[in-house]
Motif scaffolding. Structure first.
Motif, PDB file in Angstrom:
ATOM      1  N   ALA A  83       0.827  -1.210   0.000  1.00  0.00           N
ATOM      2  CA  ALA A  83       0.000   0.000   0.000  1.00  0.00           C
ATOM      3  C   ALA A  83       0.861   1.260   0.000  1.00  0.00           C
ATOM      4  CB  ALA A  83      -0.932   0.001   1.211  1.00  0.00           C
ATOM      5  N   LEU A  84       1.887   1.299   0.846  1.00  0.00           N
ATOM      6  CA  LEU A  84       2.751   2.476   0.915  1.00  0.00           C
ATOM      7  C   LEU A  84       3.470   2.706  -0.414  1.00  0.00           C
ATOM      8  CD1 LEU A  84       4.311   1.988   4.475  1.00  0.00           C
ATOM      9  CD2 LEU A  84       2.685   3.773   3.802  1.00  0.00           C
ATOM     10  N   ALA A  85       4.067   1.657  -0.974  1.00  0.00           N
ATOM     11  CA  ALA A  85       4.823   1.801  -2.219  1.00  0.00           C
ATOM     12  C   ALA A  85       3.902   2.105  -3.401  1.00  0.00           C
ATOM     13  CB  ALA A  85       5.639   0.541  -2.489  1.00  0.00           C
ATOM     14  N   GLY A  86       2.796   1.387  -3.501  1.00  0.00           N
ATOM     15  CA  GLY A  86       1.877   1.602  -4.619  1.00  0.00           C
ATOM     16  C   GLY A  86       1.225   2.972  -4.583  1.00  0.00           C
ATOM     17  N   CYS A  87       0.751   3.364  -3.414  1.00  0.00           N
ATOM     18  CA  CYS A  87       0.127   4.684  -3.293  1.00  0.00           C
ATOM     19  C   CYS A  87       1.171   5.788  -3.421  1.00  0.00           C
ATOM     20  CB  CYS A  87      -0.624   4.801  -1.970  1.00  0.00           C
ATOM     21  SG  CYS A  87      -2.099   3.759  -1.902  1.00  0.00           S
ATOM     22  N   GLY A  88       2.362   5.557  -2.879  1.00  0.00           N
ATOM     23  CA  GLY A  88       3.441   6.530  -3.045  1.00  0.00           C
ATOM     24  C   GLY A  88       3.781   6.744  -4.507  1.00  0.00           C
ATOM     25  N   TYR A 123      -0.462   8.291   3.683  1.00  0.00           N
ATOM     26  CA  TYR A 123       0.442   7.477   4.488  1.00  0.00           C
ATOM     27  C   TYR A 123      -0.074   7.370   5.915  1.00  0.00           C
ATOM     28  CZ  TYR A 123       4.191   6.372   1.220  1.00  0.00           C
ATOM     29  OH  TYR A 123       4.933   5.820   0.197  1.00  0.00           O
ATOM     30  N   GLY A 124      -0.638   8.442   6.444  1.00  0.00           N
ATOM     31  CA  GLY A 124      -1.251   8.380   7.775  1.00  0.00           C
ATOM     32  C   GLY A 124      -2.394   7.377   7.818  1.00  0.00           C
ATOM     33  N   HIS A 125      -3.212   7.385   6.789  1.00  0.00           N
ATOM     34  CA  HIS A 125      -4.338   6.442   6.691  1.00  0.00           C
ATOM     35  C   HIS A 125      -3.840   4.994   6.672  1.00  0.00           C
ATOM     36  CE1 HIS A 125      -8.141   4.740   5.310  1.00  0.00           C
ATOM     37  NE2 HIS A 125      -7.522   4.245   4.248  1.00  0.00           N
ATOM     38  N   ILE A 126      -2.816   4.738   5.863  1.00  0.00           N
ATOM     39  CA  ILE A 126      -2.265   3.377   5.765  1.00  0.00           C
ATOM     40  C   ILE A 126      -1.637   2.963   7.094  1.00  0.00           C
ATOM     41  CG2 ILE A 126      -0.470   1.975   4.660  1.00  0.00           C
ATOM     42  CD1 ILE A 126      -0.980   3.750   2.104  1.00  0.00           C
ATOM     43  N   LEU A 127      -0.816   3.830   7.661  1.00  0.00           N
ATOM     44  CA  LEU A 127      -0.110   3.499   8.905  1.00  0.00           C
ATOM     45  C   LEU A 127      -1.055   3.376  10.093  1.00  0.00           C
ATOM     46  CD1 LEU A 127       3.070   5.695   8.393  1.00  0.00           C
ATOM     47  CD2 LEU A 127       2.893   3.186   8.243  1.00  0.00           C
ATOM     48  N   LEU A 131      -0.489  -0.047  11.947  1.00  0.00           N
ATOM     49  CA  LEU A 131       0.128  -0.008  13.273  1.00  0.00           C
ATOM     50  C   LEU A 131      -0.882   0.028  14.412  1.00  0.00           C
ATOM     51  CD1 LEU A 131       2.924   2.622  12.451  1.00  0.00           C
ATOM     52  CD2 LEU A 131       3.141   0.121  12.515  1.00  0.00           C
ATOM     53  N   SER A 132      -2.171   0.104  14.073  1.00  0.00           N
ATOM     54  CA  SER A 132      -3.243   0.203  15.080  1.00  0.00           C
ATOM     55  C   SER A 132      -2.996   1.379  16.035  1.00  0.00           C
ATOM     56  CB  SER A 132      -3.380  -1.105  15.864  1.00  0.00           C
ATOM     57  OG  SER A 132      -3.705  -2.171  15.010  1.00  0.00           O
ATOM     58  N   ILE A 133      -2.821   2.561  15.433  1.00  0.00           N
ATOM     59  CA  ILE A 133      -2.600   3.788  16.204  1.00  0.00           C
ATOM     60  C   ILE A 133      -3.562   4.853  15.702  1.00  0.00           C
ATOM     61  CG2 ILE A 133      -0.171   3.298  16.719  1.00  0.00           C
ATOM     62  CD1 ILE A 133       0.634   5.141  14.413  1.00  0.00           C
ATOM     63  N   GLY A 134      -3.617   5.967  16.400  1.00  0.00           N
ATOM     64  CA  GLY A 134      -4.480   7.067  15.996  1.00  0.00           C
ATOM     65  C   GLY A 134      -4.003   7.713  14.703  1.00  0.00           C
ATOM     66  N   PHE A 135      -4.956   8.367  14.024  1.00  0.00           N
ATOM     67  CA  PHE A 135      -4.637   8.968  12.732  1.00  0.00           C
ATOM     68  C   PHE A 135      -3.616  10.095  12.865  1.00  0.00           C
ATOM     69  CE2 PHE A 135      -5.320  12.039   9.319  1.00  0.00           C
ATOM     70  CZ  PHE A 135      -5.076  11.224   8.230  1.00  0.00           C
ATOM     71  N   GLY A 136      -3.717  10.922  13.887  1.00  0.00           N
ATOM     72  CA  GLY A 136      -2.781  12.031  14.066  1.00  0.00           C
ATOM     73  C   GLY A 136      -1.343  11.548  14.186  1.00  0.00           C
ATOM     74  N   LEU A 137      -1.140  10.537  15.018  1.00  0.00           N
ATOM     75  CA  LEU A 137       0.199   9.979  15.190  1.00  0.00           C
ATOM     76  C   LEU A 137       0.677   9.334  13.891  1.00  0.00           C
ATOM     77  CD1 LEU A 137       2.583   9.357  17.043  1.00  0.00           C
ATOM     78  CD2 LEU A 137       1.353   7.298  17.793  1.00  0.00           C
ATOM     79  N   ALA A 138      -0.215   8.618  13.221  1.00  0.00           N
ATOM     80  CA  ALA A 138       0.143   7.965  11.960  1.00  0.00           C
ATOM     81  C   ALA A 138       0.503   9.002  10.892  1.00  0.00           C
ATOM     82  CB  ALA A 138      -1.006   7.078  11.484  1.00  0.00           C
ATOM     83  N   ALA A 139      -0.256  10.096  10.808  1.00  0.00           N
ATOM     84  CA  ALA A 139       0.070  11.159   9.851  1.00  0.00           C
ATOM     85  C   ALA A 139       1.400  11.807  10.221  1.00  0.00           C
ATOM     86  CB  ALA A 139      -1.045  12.198   9.805  1.00  0.00           C
ATOM     87  N   GLY A 140       1.679  11.919  11.516  1.00  0.00           N
ATOM     88  CA  GLY A 140       2.983  12.426  11.964  1.00  0.00           C
ATOM     89  C   GLY A 140       4.114  11.522  11.502  1.00  0.00           C
ATOM     90  N   PHE A 141       3.889  10.211  11.557  1.00  0.00           N
ATOM     91  CA  PHE A 141       4.887   9.269  11.043  1.00  0.00           C
ATOM     92  C   PHE A 141       5.061   9.426   9.530  1.00  0.00           C
ATOM     93  CE2 PHE A 141       4.159   6.083  14.715  1.00  0.00           C
ATOM     94  CZ  PHE A 141       5.167   6.676  15.461  1.00  0.00           C
ATOM     95  N   GLY A 142       3.954   9.654   8.832  1.00  0.00           N
ATOM     96  CA  GLY A 142       4.029   9.883   7.388  1.00  0.00           C
ATOM     97  C   GLY A 142       4.832  11.132   7.063  1.00  0.00           C
ATOM     98  N   LEU A 143       4.619  12.187   7.816  1.00  0.00           N
ATOM     99  CA  LEU A 143       5.373  13.427   7.635  1.00  0.00           C
ATOM    100  C   LEU A 143       6.848  13.215   7.972  1.00  0.00           C
ATOM    101  CD1 LEU A 143       5.249  16.431   6.906  1.00  0.00           C
ATOM    102  CD2 LEU A 143       4.712  16.895   9.315  1.00  0.00           C
ATOM    103  N   ALA A 144       7.103  12.479   9.049  1.00  0.00           N
ATOM    104  CA  ALA A 144       8.492  12.187   9.438  1.00  0.00           C
ATOM    105  C   ALA A 144       9.197  11.391   8.346  1.00  0.00           C
ATOM    106  CB  ALA A 144       8.523  11.431  10.761  1.00  0.00           C
TER     107      ALA A 144
END
Length: 165
Positions: A83-88, A123-127, A131-144
């Motif tokens: 998902a990450l590679a294809g959507c990226g 990427y936040g949506h996928i992560l 990772l079973s985490i909140g969207f805000g944290l996941a979007a933060g990981f995507g930004l990172a």
């Protein structure tokens, strides 16, 4: 399969909607490298673009796989990386097309900005699911990831000479 990637990019499907297929994962990773190379090709030679594309894709795999291991979800690696590679790849191609078409009228950073935001959201949506985490944290990981990717891959790109004053 392209429809599923598009639906994930529109936040209407999840990474688990993709098959856990080694073949699809390999295809998505190749598409990620190819999209990076295409987007860089107008700025650098083929060798530098290929190096940066491969490094970016390896970085994506390493960071995502590490995060999945730390969250104790290694079984989600194939679908998450697909998902990450294809959507990226899809978002990189869309962004490249928009920047290329708008370049005579709008500065590339202005055209690219909505795609960067879209990229972080996807990427936040996928992560979030992987990772079973909140969207805000996941979007933060995507930004990172985006920030680290730019820092790391820029080391493989030649520095343009300064413009004369």
């Amino acid at each position: 399969m392209l429809a599923t990637f598009l639906r994930i990019c529109l936040l209407r499907a999840n990474p688990q909607d993709l098959p856990a297929s080694n073949g699809l994962l390999a295809l998505a990773l190749l598409a990620h490298v190819a999209a990076d190379v295409l987007s860089l090709r107008g700025m650098v030679d083929l060798r530098a673009a290929l190096q940066a594309g491969v490094v970016d894709t390896v970085l994506l795999v390493a960071l995502a796989h590490t995060a999945l291991l730390l969250r104790n979800h290694p079984d989600r690696a194939r679908q998450t990386l697909t998902a990450l590679a294809g959507c990226g790849a899809l978002l990189t191609l869309l962004s490249h097309a928009a920047v290329t078409l708008a370049q005579p009228i709008v500065a590339p950073p202005v055209t690219a900005l909505p795609f960067i935001v879209w990229f972080v959201l996807v990427y936040g949506h996928i992560l979030r699911h992987a990772l079973s985490i909140g969207f805000g944290l996941a979007a933060g990981f995507g930004l990172a990831y985006l920030f680290v990717s730019v820092l790391v891959t820029s080391a493989f790109l030649p520095i343009p000479p300064p413009e004369p004053v």
